[in-house]
Structure formats: C-alpha cells, structure tokens
Design a protein around this motif. Sequence first.
Motif, PDB file in Angstrom:
ATOM      1  N   LYS A 102       8.833   1.127  -0.640  1.00 28.57           N
ATOM      2  CA  LYS A 102       8.825   1.728  -1.966  1.00 28.57           C
ATOM      3  C   LYS A 102       9.966   1.123  -2.768  1.00 28.57           C
ATOM      4  O   LYS A 102      11.092   1.026  -2.290  1.00 28.57           O
ATOM      5  CB  LYS A 102       8.995   3.237  -1.849  1.00 28.57           C
ATOM      6  N   HIS A 123       4.652   1.901  -4.593  1.00 28.78           N
ATOM      7  CA  HIS A 123       4.430   1.663  -3.171  1.00 28.78           C
ATOM      8  C   HIS A 123       3.847   0.259  -3.004  1.00 28.78           C
ATOM      9  O   HIS A 123       2.686   0.023  -3.318  1.00 28.78           O
ATOM     10  CB  HIS A 123       3.486   2.707  -2.586  1.00 28.78           C
ATOM     11  N   ARG A 172       9.761   3.389  -7.675  1.00 27.00           N
ATOM     12  CA  ARG A 172       8.692   4.392  -7.703  1.00 27.00           C
ATOM     13  C   ARG A 172       7.287   3.817  -7.495  1.00 27.00           C
ATOM     14  O   ARG A 172       6.298   4.462  -7.802  1.00 27.00           O
ATOM     15  CB  ARG A 172       8.738   5.207  -8.988  1.00 27.00           C
TER      16      ARG A 172
END
Length: 193
Positions: free
Chosen positions: A70, A75, A73
């Motif tokens: 991550k 992935h 913010r």
Amino acid sequence: MGYGLWFGLFVFIGTSLCQGQNREEREHRIRKSQFPTVQLDSLAIGPRIKQKRYYKEVDSLQTTYIFKFKKDRLHYFLSYDDTGNLITSGFRVNEIDIPEETYQKIEGYLSDTYEKFRIKRIFHEYPVVNTESDTPDLSDTFQNLMLPGNAYKLIVFVKNSTGRGELDLWFKADGSLIRKRPALPMNHDRILY
C-alpha cells in the motif's frame, strides 16, 4: 444393484468432471525469503510503502510471484516470474476511476452476457515492456497514467441460466474483452473443522 455398480458409476462421473477442468490457479501467502530476488526501483516505489505482502500464485501453466503493498492510499501489486523478471504491475481502482466510455462498454458486455452480475474488485494493470533497456519501467504505474496498452481486470460474481460463479475478466483500455476464466474460491486450508 450391487456396490460395484454404484462405485463404478461414481468413479466414471468423477473422472469425467475432472477432465473438463480449465486452467486453475491458487494464490497463497509466502515469506519474503521464499520470494525470488528482484531489483525494486526504490526511486519509483519510494520509502512510504506499507502492508508489504508476498504471494505465490500457482496454476497449470506457470508460477507467478506477487508483491502487494500500500502506498499513498492505493493498493499496488507487482507480478514476477520464477527468475525475478517483472511481468505486470498495477493497482486497485473503483468504477469512478475508469473512463466513462470504457466503463459503459464493460457494463454493457456484462449486462448482455449475464442475467445478474456484481463487480467485486477492479484492478488497473500495466504491461511492463521497456525496449530501450532490460530494466522494467515502473514510473507509469506510480504516476497512474491512462495509456492505450493498459488493461482492467475485474473479479465479477455472475448469474445466468447455466449457473452462477465468480469470473476473472480482462478488458482492454477501450472496453473490449481480452479473456476470461473462472475464479477459484479462496483457499482456506488453514482452517480446521
């Protein structure tokens, strides 16, 4: 009827079902020491990465290693082969992050093909091809650029007259279908009943 006839019928049905299987994949988490040695571009990735996880995906054709993390913010994932060469990279997105025309084409395909569908996850994928040098270029991934060579991978739960299930669908940047395959359920081998 004897037990031999029932057993023979059971074996016949079981083997016929097993022979019609498609390419199956299994993804499971591994330790960092089991991950192949790769050169990560520390300038592109940056120092602010969290939730580092390493996975091994095994299917009937190849073994893929996936590094998930991550950053800011989002992935991200980086897919590698056995030798440590980068295959694809990308990150998870929402419907609003896809261009409107592309999403309408994707949604049109799903509504025309299936009675009901529910999109579980969407991934924006970048093919890693750099002809000038042998090192992969990750700058497009971390700048979140919209390029014509990009693809969208959707994990979709579908239902139609033939049944229901979960599918992995890949679409081009223009919204046309590249390929699809049935998704396997999560591996819960760690759970004892």
